[in-house]
Scaffold this active site. Structure first.
Site, PDB file in Angstrom:
ATOM      1  N   GLU A 242      -3.343  29.232  53.342  1.00 14.37           N
ATOM      2  CA  GLU A 242      -3.048  29.909  52.083  1.00 14.37           C
ATOM      3  C   GLU A 242      -1.553  30.248  51.998  1.00 14.37           C
ATOM      4  O   GLU A 242      -0.900  30.032  50.982  1.00 14.37           O
ATOM      5  CB  GLU A 242      -3.903  31.183  52.012  1.00 14.37           C
ATOM      6  CG  GLU A 242      -4.041  31.757  50.646  1.00 14.37           C
ATOM      7  CD  GLU A 242      -4.511  30.737  49.619  1.00 14.37           C
ATOM      8  OE1 GLU A 242      -5.178  29.757  49.986  1.00 14.37           O
ATOM      9  OE2 GLU A 242      -4.157  30.920  48.452  1.00 14.37           O
TER      10      GLU A 242
ATOM     11  N   GLU B 299       7.107  22.654  57.086  1.00 15.67           N
ATOM     12  CA  GLU B 299       6.326  22.171  55.938  1.00 15.67           C
ATOM     13  C   GLU B 299       7.076  22.435  54.624  1.00 15.67           C
ATOM     14  O   GLU B 299       7.166  21.567  53.762  1.00 15.67           O
ATOM     15  CB  GLU B 299       4.975  22.886  55.868  1.00 15.67           C
ATOM     16  CG  GLU B 299       3.965  22.377  56.867  1.00 15.67           C
ATOM     17  CD  GLU B 299       2.602  23.057  56.695  1.00 15.67           C
ATOM     18  OE1 GLU B 299       2.157  23.255  55.551  1.00 15.67           O
ATOM     19  OE2 GLU B 299       1.997  23.407  57.720  1.00 15.67           O
TER      20      GLU B 299
ATOM     21  N   CYS C  35       4.557  36.404  62.635  1.00 15.91           N
ATOM     22  CA  CYS C  35       3.791  35.178  62.381  1.00 15.91           C
ATOM     23  C   CYS C  35       3.997  34.103  63.462  1.00 15.91           C
ATOM     24  O   CYS C  35       5.113  33.655  63.699  1.00 15.91           O
ATOM     25  CB  CYS C  35       4.189  34.595  61.029  1.00 15.91           C
ATOM     26  SG  CYS C  35       3.373  33.038  60.694  1.00 15.91           S
TER      27      CYS C  35
ATOM     28  N   SER D 207       1.091  28.908  53.638  1.00 18.13           N
ATOM     29  CA  SER D 207       2.082  27.827  53.488  1.00 18.13           C
ATOM     30  C   SER D 207       1.996  27.183  52.111  1.00 18.13           C
ATOM     31  O   SER D 207       3.019  26.766  51.570  1.00 18.13           O
ATOM     32  CB  SER D 207       2.021  26.762  54.598  1.00 18.13           C
ATOM     33  OG  SER D 207       0.893  26.839  55.373  1.00 18.13           O
TER      34      SER D 207
ATOM     35  N   ALA E 266      -4.816  32.005  58.009  1.00 18.96           N
ATOM     36  CA  ALA E 266      -3.431  32.493  58.136  1.00 18.96           C
ATOM     37  C   ALA E 266      -2.449  31.373  57.858  1.00 18.96           C
ATOM     38  O   ALA E 266      -1.342  31.608  57.383  1.00 18.96           O
ATOM     39  CB  ALA E 266      -3.200  33.069  59.532  1.00 18.96           C
TER      40      ALA E 266
HETATM   41  C1  HEM Z   1       4.809  30.647  54.695  1.00 20.39           C
HETATM   42  C2  HEM Z   1       3.847  30.648  55.503  1.00 20.39           C
HETATM   43  C3  HEM Z   1       3.393  31.852  56.259  1.00 20.39           C
HETATM   44  C4  HEM Z   1       3.576  33.183  55.985  1.00 20.39           C
HETATM   45  C5  HEM Z   1       4.313  33.799  54.815  1.00 20.39           C
HETATM   46  C6  HEM Z   1       2.918  33.922  57.021  1.00 20.39           C
HETATM   47  C7  HEM Z   1       2.915  35.291  57.113  1.00 20.39           C
HETATM   48  C8  HEM Z   1       2.387  36.004  58.169  1.00 20.39           C
HETATM   49  C9  HEM Z   1       2.460  37.431  58.313  1.00 20.39           C
HETATM   50  C10 HEM Z   1       3.117  38.373  57.320  1.00 20.39           C
HETATM   51  C11 HEM Z   1       1.824  37.759  59.452  1.00 20.39           C
HETATM   52  C12 HEM Z   1       1.684  39.144  60.078  1.00 20.39           C
HETATM   53  C13 HEM Z   1       0.594  39.971  59.507  1.00 20.39           C
HETATM   54  C14 HEM Z   1       0.707  41.385  59.985  1.00 20.39           C
HETATM   55  O1  HEM Z   1       1.752  41.815  60.495  1.00 20.39           O
HETATM   56  O2  HEM Z   1      -0.283  42.109  59.833  1.00 20.39           O
HETATM   57  C15 HEM Z   1       1.354  36.533  60.045  1.00 20.39           C
HETATM   58  C16 HEM Z   1       0.646  36.455  61.216  1.00 20.39           C
HETATM   59  C17 HEM Z   1       0.075  35.297  61.652  1.00 20.39           C
HETATM   60  N1  HEM Z   1       0.290  34.025  61.160  1.00 20.39           N
HETATM   61 FE1  HEM Z   1       1.396  33.519  59.605  1.00 20.39          FE
HETATM   62  N2  HEM Z   1       2.336  33.034  57.890  1.00 20.39           N
HETATM   63  C18 HEM Z   1       2.620  31.761  57.464  1.00 20.39           C
HETATM   64  C19 HEM Z   1       2.242  30.575  58.049  1.00 20.39           C
HETATM   65  C20 HEM Z   1       1.448  30.491  59.141  1.00 20.39           C
HETATM   66  C21 HEM Z   1       1.008  29.258  59.754  1.00 20.39           C
HETATM   67  C22 HEM Z   1       1.405  27.862  59.283  1.00 20.39           C
HETATM   68  C23 HEM Z   1       0.181  29.620  60.783  1.00 20.39           C
HETATM   69  C24 HEM Z   1      -0.568  28.782  61.754  1.00 20.39           C
HETATM   70  C25 HEM Z   1      -0.675  27.535  61.810  1.00 20.39           C
HETATM   71  C26 HEM Z   1       0.138  31.066  60.835  1.00 20.39           C
HETATM   72  C27 HEM Z   1      -0.580  31.800  61.745  1.00 20.39           C
HETATM   73  C28 HEM Z   1      -0.488  33.160  61.890  1.00 20.39           C
HETATM   74  C29 HEM Z   1      -1.220  33.901  62.902  1.00 20.39           C
HETATM   75  C30 HEM Z   1      -2.174  33.317  63.930  1.00 20.39           C
HETATM   76  C31 HEM Z   1      -0.855  35.246  62.748  1.00 20.39           C
HETATM   77  C32 HEM Z   1      -1.329  36.422  63.596  1.00 20.39           C
HETATM   78  C33 HEM Z   1      -0.249  36.741  64.600  1.00 20.39           C
HETATM   79  C34 HEM Z   1      -0.578  37.943  65.434  1.00 20.39           C
HETATM   80  O3  HEM Z   1      -1.363  38.794  65.013  1.00 20.39           O
HETATM   81  O4  HEM Z   1      -0.021  38.033  66.531  1.00 20.39           O
HETATM   82  N3  HEM Z   1       0.923  31.555  59.832  1.00 20.39           N
HETATM   83  N4  HEM Z   1       1.711  35.470  59.235  1.00 20.39           N
END
Ligand code: HEM
Length: 414
Positions: free
Chosen positions: A250, A371, A362, A252, A247
């Site tokens: 890819e 970043e 997220c 970031s 998560a």
């Molecule tokens: C530009 C960078 C990022 C984007 C565009 C992004 C996008 C997203 C999106 C769209 C979701 C929700 C998926 C859904 O609703 O089904 C999500 C969830 C999540 N993201 Fe990111 N993410 C980013 C960076 C990161 C980073 C840096 C981390 C951790 C170090 C992270 C960890 C997570 C986690 C753990 C979830 C699950 C949250 C949950 O289900 O409560 N993400 N992200």
């Protein structure tokens, strides 16, 4: 309801033109219907492409994933990984999310800023040294990938530097496998399984090491949280590591790549950002709206419910195309224009869905922003004449959920 099996608007998600630029196809669906029936493999689903329906589904407690309840029509094997809370519903989701939130406080992330800036500077030192003979650098492989490896791999998961290169290979195979299983070729499913097993074995050994030899990383913090409350099992901890790796990495990498590509294709916006660096936060939001790293997500009706006048039965699946919602003219003026001032000032545009909304918003968004800010800011500061190489058309990785460039070579002039 049982959605009809024929799509109102036909398009092939794997057709090269669509893959290079999916936005015209999204626009056709968005204009044709608020709720588009589609066969995903052999699973009949409904696709939402307009902002209102996408936001409504993401925020409604009627929608979730339904795996624990055994009602999901999707065949996602990734959902079976213990601790992978992105595919869980409350109360399981609540428990994991609270634990990870504790380790991702805004204060923890803000404290990382100097480290992120230092890593960017060092990476640019090396890349610019090489560029003295080649005249170019690769924004993805010289900057975004090693930055994500250092932050997610190093600072978050505590993976020693020597072990990090293989993380990228595992992460790519697992990230490719986050597309719905119904859309994956068999070899991608096999590669995902292999990478997930190897990666899980690696994190098992790392967790054991960090128990006796804690470090200044989030994994050690999660282990401390676990040991205090005895709330995480070992397989759950390992599953959280896999989730954070995929998560966090890819996405970031792809935010930096997609944002820089948009700035290169819109030199007047690049010039504006150089002149007004205070527009960086708005630039990042605009990149997340205009060319989102995460294109869509899926949800399942947890109960009989209704969206856009359509009724859904418990267990019906939907695809929420958040990247299309970002181009919805009903919400954003001139939606196909890349405008870095859109989210700036006292009356910013409506919040984009690039980080999703609701329960699954997220968790890593603040880190992703830090970043991207450092990488894009560093690149603009250190490379005054930044331009696309003429001869190479950007090539995208095969994933559909993740929109990301394989490489982004740029000319370094001066
Ligand atoms: C530009 C960078 C990022 C984007 C565009 C992004 C996008 C997203 C999106 C769209 C979701 C929700 C998926 C859904 O609703 O089904 C999500 C969830 C999540 N993201 Fe990111 N993410 C980013 C960076 C990161 C980073 C840096 C981390 C951790 C170090 C992270 C960890 C997570 C986690 C753990 C979830 C699950 C949250 C949950 O289900 O409560 N993400 N992200």
């Amino acid at each position: 309801m049982t959605p009809p099996t024929k799509a109102v608007v036909e398009f092939d998600a794997f057709e090269p033109q669509h893959h290079a630029d999916p936005y015209p196809s999204y626009a056709r669906v968005r204009e044709a219907t608020p709720a588009c029936p589609l066969l995903l493999g052999d699973v009949p689903v409904t696709v939402f492409t307009r902002y209102e329906e996408c936001a409504a589904v993401l925020q409604s407690p009627d929608w979730g994933h339904g795996y624990a309840a055994g009602i999901s029509p999707f065949r996602e094997q990734g959902a079976l990984i213990p601790g992978s809370f992105v595919r869980m519903d409350p109360p399981d989701h609540t428990r994991f999310r609270a634990l990870v939130n504790k380790a991702f406080t805004p204060r923890t992330v803000a404290a990382l800023t100097p480290l992120v800036e230092r890593v960017v500077d060092e990476l640019l030192d090396t890349a610019l040294e090489q560029a003295r003979s080649t005249g170019r650098l690769d924004v993805i492989n010289d900057l975004a990938v090693p930055l994500a490896l250092a932050m997610i791999g190093g600072r978050v998961l505590g993976v020693p530097e020597a072990d990090r290169p293989v993380l990228r290979e595992w992460e790519l195979a697992i990230a490719r496998g986050t597309d719905p299983d119904e859309l994956l070729p068999p070899e991608a499913v096999v590669a995902r399984g292999l990478a997930a097993r190897e990666c899980a074995g690696y994190f098992q050994r790392l967790v054991a090491r960090r128990r006796t030899d804690p470090a200044d990383d989030l994994l050690s913090e999660l282990i401390r949280v676990e040991e205090r409350g005895d709330t995480l099992t070992e397989p759950e901890l390992v599953g959280i590591c896999l989730l954070l790796l995929v998560a966090g990495m890819e996405t970031s990498i792809n935010l930096v790549g997609n944002a820089v590509l948009a700035l290169l294709r819109h030199p007047e916006q690049q010039a504006l950002l150089r002149a007004r660096p205070e527009l960086m936060a708005s630039t990042i939001d605009e990149a997340l709206r205009y060319d989102a790293p995460t294109q869509f997500t899926i949800r399942v009706a947890l109960t009989d419910t209704e969206v856009a006048g359509h009724s859904f039965a418990r267990g019906d699946g939907v695809v929420v195309v958040t990247a299309s919602a970002g181009r919805d003219g009903a919400v954003y003026a001139d939606p196909d224009r890349f405008d870095i001032t859109r989210f700036h000032g006292p009356r910013p545009a409506r919040r984009h869905l690039g980080f999703s909304l609701g329960l699954h918003f997220c968790v890593g968004a603040p880190l992703a922003r830090v970043e991207a800010d450092a990488a894009i800011g560093g690149l603009l500061r250190r490379v005054p004449g930044l331009a696309l190489t003429q001869e190479v058309l950007p090539e995208y990785l095969p994933s559909l959920i993740h929109r990301g460039l394989r490489a982004l070579p740029v000319v370094v002039d001066g």
